[in-house]
Write a protein that holds these residues in place. Structure first.
Motif, PDB file in Angstrom:
ATOM      1  N   ALA A 159     -11.164 106.213 -53.325  1.00  0.00           N
ATOM      2  CA  ALA A 159      -9.810 106.233 -53.864  1.00  0.00           C
ATOM      3  C   ALA A 159      -9.609 107.481 -54.712  1.00  0.00           C
ATOM      4  O   ALA A 159     -10.534 108.261 -54.945  1.00  0.00           O
ATOM      5  CB  ALA A 159      -9.572 104.979 -54.698  1.00  0.00           C
ATOM      6  N   ALA A 160      -8.374 107.660 -55.170  1.00  0.00           N
ATOM      7  CA  ALA A 160      -8.100 108.767 -56.085  1.00  0.00           C
ATOM      8  C   ALA A 160      -8.836 108.534 -57.404  1.00  0.00           C
ATOM      9  O   ALA A 160      -8.861 107.411 -57.912  1.00  0.00           O
ATOM     10  CB  ALA A 160      -6.603 108.868 -56.334  1.00  0.00           C
ATOM     11  N   PRO A 161      -9.461 109.569 -57.977  1.00  0.00           N
ATOM     12  CA  PRO A 161     -10.155 109.401 -59.262  1.00  0.00           C
ATOM     13  C   PRO A 161      -9.171 109.155 -60.395  1.00  0.00           C
ATOM     14  O   PRO A 161      -7.970 109.419 -60.274  1.00  0.00           O
ATOM     15  CB  PRO A 161     -10.894 110.732 -59.439  1.00  0.00           C
ATOM     16  CG  PRO A 161     -10.143 111.706 -58.602  1.00  0.00           C
ATOM     17  CD  PRO A 161      -9.593 110.936 -57.446  1.00  0.00           C
ATOM     18  N   ALA A 175      -4.902 101.745 -57.540  1.00  0.00           N
ATOM     19  CA  ALA A 175      -5.753 100.673 -58.039  1.00  0.00           C
ATOM     20  C   ALA A 175      -4.995  99.346 -58.086  1.00  0.00           C
ATOM     21  O   ALA A 175      -5.532  98.292 -57.733  1.00  0.00           O
ATOM     22  CB  ALA A 175      -6.289 101.025 -59.421  1.00  0.00           C
ATOM     23  N   LEU A 176      -3.743  99.394 -58.497  1.00  0.00           N
ATOM     24  CA  LEU A 176      -2.953  98.165 -58.591  1.00  0.00           C
ATOM     25  C   LEU A 176      -2.750  97.509 -57.235  1.00  0.00           C
ATOM     26  O   LEU A 176      -2.600  96.287 -57.145  1.00  0.00           O
ATOM     27  CB  LEU A 176      -1.600  98.470 -59.240  1.00  0.00           C
ATOM     28  CG  LEU A 176      -1.628  98.731 -60.754  1.00  0.00           C
ATOM     29  CD1 LEU A 176      -0.264  99.215 -61.232  1.00  0.00           C
ATOM     30  CD2 LEU A 176      -2.037  97.466 -61.499  1.00  0.00           C
ATOM     31  N   ARG A 177      -2.748  98.299 -56.180  1.00  0.00           N
ATOM     32  CA  ARG A 177      -2.597  97.723 -54.842  1.00  0.00           C
ATOM     33  C   ARG A 177      -3.770  96.818 -54.489  1.00  0.00           C
ATOM     34  O   ARG A 177      -3.668  95.970 -53.601  1.00  0.00           O
ATOM     35  CB  ARG A 177      -2.495  98.843 -53.798  1.00  0.00           C
ATOM     36  CG  ARG A 177      -1.184  99.601 -53.881  1.00  0.00           C
ATOM     37  CD  ARG A 177      -1.165 100.800 -52.935  1.00  0.00           C
ATOM     38  NE  ARG A 177       0.192 101.308 -52.860  1.00  0.00           N
ATOM     39  CZ  ARG A 177       0.807 101.643 -51.727  1.00  0.00           C
ATOM     40  NH1 ARG A 177       0.179 101.524 -50.580  1.00  0.00           N
ATOM     41  NH2 ARG A 177       2.042 102.090 -51.747  1.00  0.00           N
ATOM     42  N   TYR A 178      -4.890  97.037 -55.141  1.00  0.00           N
ATOM     43  CA  TYR A 178      -6.077  96.222 -54.889  1.00  0.00           C
ATOM     44  C   TYR A 178      -6.384  95.307 -56.072  1.00  0.00           C
ATOM     45  O   TYR A 178      -7.506  94.849 -56.248  1.00  0.00           O
ATOM     46  CB  TYR A 178      -7.280  97.132 -54.602  1.00  0.00           C
ATOM     47  CG  TYR A 178      -7.155  97.849 -53.288  1.00  0.00           C
ATOM     48  CD1 TYR A 178      -7.596  97.269 -52.101  1.00  0.00           C
ATOM     49  CD2 TYR A 178      -6.553  99.104 -53.227  1.00  0.00           C
ATOM     50  CE1 TYR A 178      -7.461  97.929 -50.894  1.00  0.00           C
ATOM     51  CE2 TYR A 178      -6.410  99.768 -52.017  1.00  0.00           C
ATOM     52  CZ  TYR A 178      -6.868  99.174 -50.862  1.00  0.00           C
ATOM     53  OH  TYR A 178      -6.731  99.839 -49.665  1.00  0.00           O
ATOM     54  N   ARG A 213     -11.345 104.130 -61.198  1.00  0.00           N
ATOM     55  CA  ARG A 213     -12.679 104.659 -61.438  1.00  0.00           C
ATOM     56  C   ARG A 213     -12.620 106.177 -61.682  1.00  0.00           C
ATOM     57  O   ARG A 213     -11.790 106.870 -61.098  1.00  0.00           O
ATOM     58  CB  ARG A 213     -13.577 104.431 -60.221  1.00  0.00           C
ATOM     59  CG  ARG A 213     -13.454 103.061 -59.563  1.00  0.00           C
ATOM     60  CD  ARG A 213     -14.495 102.108 -60.065  1.00  0.00           C
ATOM     61  NE  ARG A 213     -14.693 101.033 -59.112  1.00  0.00           N
ATOM     62  CZ  ARG A 213     -14.048  99.859 -59.170  1.00  0.00           C
ATOM     63  NH1 ARG A 213     -13.155  99.623 -60.101  1.00  0.00           N
ATOM     64  NH2 ARG A 213     -14.310  98.908 -58.278  1.00  0.00           N
ATOM     65  N   ASP A 214     -13.536 106.673 -62.508  1.00  0.00           N
ATOM     66  CA  ASP A 214     -13.670 108.130 -62.582  1.00  0.00           C
ATOM     67  C   ASP A 214     -14.465 108.610 -61.368  1.00  0.00           C
ATOM     68  O   ASP A 214     -15.012 107.808 -60.597  1.00  0.00           O
ATOM     69  CB  ASP A 214     -14.304 108.574 -63.896  1.00  0.00           C
ATOM     70  CG  ASP A 214     -15.732 108.058 -64.089  1.00  0.00           C
ATOM     71  OD1 ASP A 214     -16.477 107.925 -63.095  1.00  0.00           O
ATOM     72  OD2 ASP A 214     -16.115 107.794 -65.243  1.00  0.00           O
ATOM     73  N   THR A 230     -13.499 102.287 -51.881  1.00  0.00           N
ATOM     74  CA  THR A 230     -13.255 101.837 -53.248  1.00  0.00           C
ATOM     75  C   THR A 230     -12.381 100.581 -53.219  1.00  0.00           C
ATOM     76  O   THR A 230     -11.391 100.532 -52.495  1.00  0.00           O
ATOM     77  CB  THR A 230     -12.527 102.937 -54.043  1.00  0.00           C
ATOM     78  OG1 THR A 230     -13.173 104.188 -53.815  1.00  0.00           O
ATOM     79  CG2 THR A 230     -12.508 102.617 -55.530  1.00  0.00           C
ATOM     80  N   TYR A 231     -12.764  99.599 -53.986  1.00  0.00           N
ATOM     81  CA  TYR A 231     -12.031  98.332 -54.126  1.00  0.00           C
ATOM     82  C   TYR A 231     -12.151  97.412 -52.904  1.00  0.00           C
ATOM     83  O   TYR A 231     -11.674  96.286 -52.950  1.00  0.00           O
ATOM     84  CB  TYR A 231     -10.530  98.555 -54.406  1.00  0.00           C
ATOM     85  CG  TYR A 231     -10.207  99.578 -55.459  1.00  0.00           C
ATOM     86  CD1 TYR A 231     -10.847  99.562 -56.699  1.00  0.00           C
ATOM     87  CD2 TYR A 231      -9.260 100.569 -55.221  1.00  0.00           C
ATOM     88  CE1 TYR A 231     -10.541 100.507 -57.671  1.00  0.00           C
ATOM     89  CE2 TYR A 231      -8.941 101.514 -56.187  1.00  0.00           C
ATOM     90  CZ  TYR A 231      -9.589 101.481 -57.408  1.00  0.00           C
ATOM     91  OH  TYR A 231      -9.279 102.412 -58.354  1.00  0.00           O
ATOM     92  N   ARG A 232     -12.749  97.870 -51.814  1.00  0.00           N
ATOM     93  CA  ARG A 232     -12.842  97.029 -50.614  1.00  0.00           C
ATOM     94  C   ARG A 232     -14.186  96.309 -50.577  1.00  0.00           C
ATOM     95  O   ARG A 232     -15.176  96.761 -51.140  1.00  0.00           O
ATOM     96  CB  ARG A 232     -12.673  97.867 -49.342  1.00  0.00           C
ATOM     97  CG  ARG A 232     -11.289  98.474 -49.212  1.00  0.00           C
ATOM     98  CD  ARG A 232     -11.081  99.086 -47.857  1.00  0.00           C
ATOM     99  NE  ARG A 232     -11.122  98.086 -46.797  1.00  0.00           N
ATOM    100  CZ  ARG A 232     -10.968  98.365 -45.509  1.00  0.00           C
ATOM    101  NH1 ARG A 232     -10.779  99.602 -45.112  1.00  0.00           N
ATOM    102  NH2 ARG A 232     -11.022  97.412 -44.609  1.00  0.00           N
TER     103      ARG A 232
END
Length: 363
Positions: A127-129, A139-142, A148-149, A98-100
């Protein structure tokens, strides 16, 4: 039960900095961020007969508390380090995708397969839902503002795996020609640009890394949760599950996709030379920090019989062992396992075919 009476089955060993038990690091307080620490762990698992090691990782912020081992290395980097320093064991970093950027993930895992001469794998995670407490910080780290759900996490992971497969196939096996007389390093007709447009990202062009020794590295996914299980049924070579009841669900989901997968059942273990020794080790750990567990706490002879029974009863193909204390468990593991003869590559060892490039087949 003696070693000669045990049926070989594939075993993965999950490697963390010290082990599953939160007090495990106190048994052998070496530097978990030193390269040699991870080399020792991987070589011990290899010597015991493990088919592969899974290097745990997460994008979640660490939970700090007194006495806890805080901080971790990047699992991909550790796996790449271990490639030329091990000989037979497969190397599978956990990668939260996720996010990568999928392009970078694909290149990283291909690199592990190259430097290990065909022993590369990856456990794709998310990532964590959105409804998890850590989701916003993660999410903020990325540089993402909205987590995301769960359904979206696995739709994205499915797209990532589609892109990884295309990138890993984008160089045909014979794309590198090394023809000095004609001044040709590659045959450009055998390097293919992928064209992907999805919900979360788009990727164009070929991988910059040539096709790896296994064709495609081995893909591992968890199958405990329905969204993840659906993706695993379509994409995974190996599916990990946390309990026996999930094994038939994974089998059925894969069959619905017209596929077969290797199912590995997670088992926490704490070993001793005898049952009394194992119980004493467990009590010593809990005296440092109490921790509830349903681990197999047993001497090597008993543990061997218990693990074989778990495989037979559950219908799983093998196990993922998660030692509570790596410093004391890994040296005893060879007395528990009955490994099959290793193959040249991880796919060989697991009985998985080497896939052909989809682009070569279409040409």
């Amino acid at each position: 039960m003696t070693l000669t009476h045990r049926r070989p089955f594939p075993v993965a060993v999950e490697l963390t900095a010290a082990g599953r038990h939160p007090a495990a690091w106190r048994l052998n307080p070496t530097d978990p961020f030193a390269a040699q620490h991870w080399v020792r762990l991987a070589r011990a698992a290899e010597a015991a007969g493990a088919a592969l090691v899974i290097l745990d990782d997460s994008a979640a912020p660490p939970v700090e508390r007194p006495g806890a081992l805080v901080g971790s290395l990047d699992a991909v980097g550790v796996a790449a380090l271990l490639g030329p320093l091990t000989e037979r064991v497969g190397l599978a970093p956990v990668v939260p995708v996720t996010y990568r950027e999928p392009f970078h993930v694909g290149k990283e895992i291909q690199t592990i397969d190259h430097v290990s001469l065909g022993r590369g794998a990856v456990q794709v995670d998310g990532a964590a839902p959105a409804d998890a407490s850590s989701a916003g910080a993660e999410a903020l780290r990325y540089d993402e503002r909205v987590p995301r759900d769960l359904a979206a996490l696995w739709r994205e992971a499915d797209d990532v795996l589609e892109v990884l497969g295309r990138l890993w196939d984008s160089w045909e096996d014979d794309a590198i020609v090394l023809d000095a007389e004609t001044d040709r390093y590659i045959d450009r007709d055998r390097v293919h640009a992928i064209e992907f447009e999805g919900e979360f990202f788009s990727v164009q062009g070929a991988s910059i890394t040539p096709r790896s020794p296994q064709g495609r590295p081995v893909v591992i996914l968890r199958g405990d949760e329905p969204h993840a299980r659906a993706v695993a049924a379509r994409r995974a070579d190996i599916v990990r599950v946390a309990d026996e009841a999930t094994v038939p669900l994974v089998r059925a989901a894969a069959a619905d996709e017209g596929r077969e997968v290797i199912v590995l059942l997670d088992v926490d273990v704490l070993l001793g030379t005898t049952d009394d020794d194992a119980r004493a080790r467990h009590e010593a750990l809990d005296a440092l920090e109490p921790w509830a567990t349903d681990a197999v706490v047993a001497g090597t002879g008993t543990a061997a019989a218990v693990l074989q029974d778990l495989v037979d009863r559950s219908g799983a193909d093998g196990l993922t062992l998660r030692p509570l204390a790596l410093a004391t468990d890994l040296p005893l593991l060879g007395q528990v396992l009955a490994p099959a003869a290793p193959g040249t590559t991880l796919r060989d060892s697991l009985g998985l075919p080497r896939p052909a490039s989809r682009y070569a087949a279409a040409r």
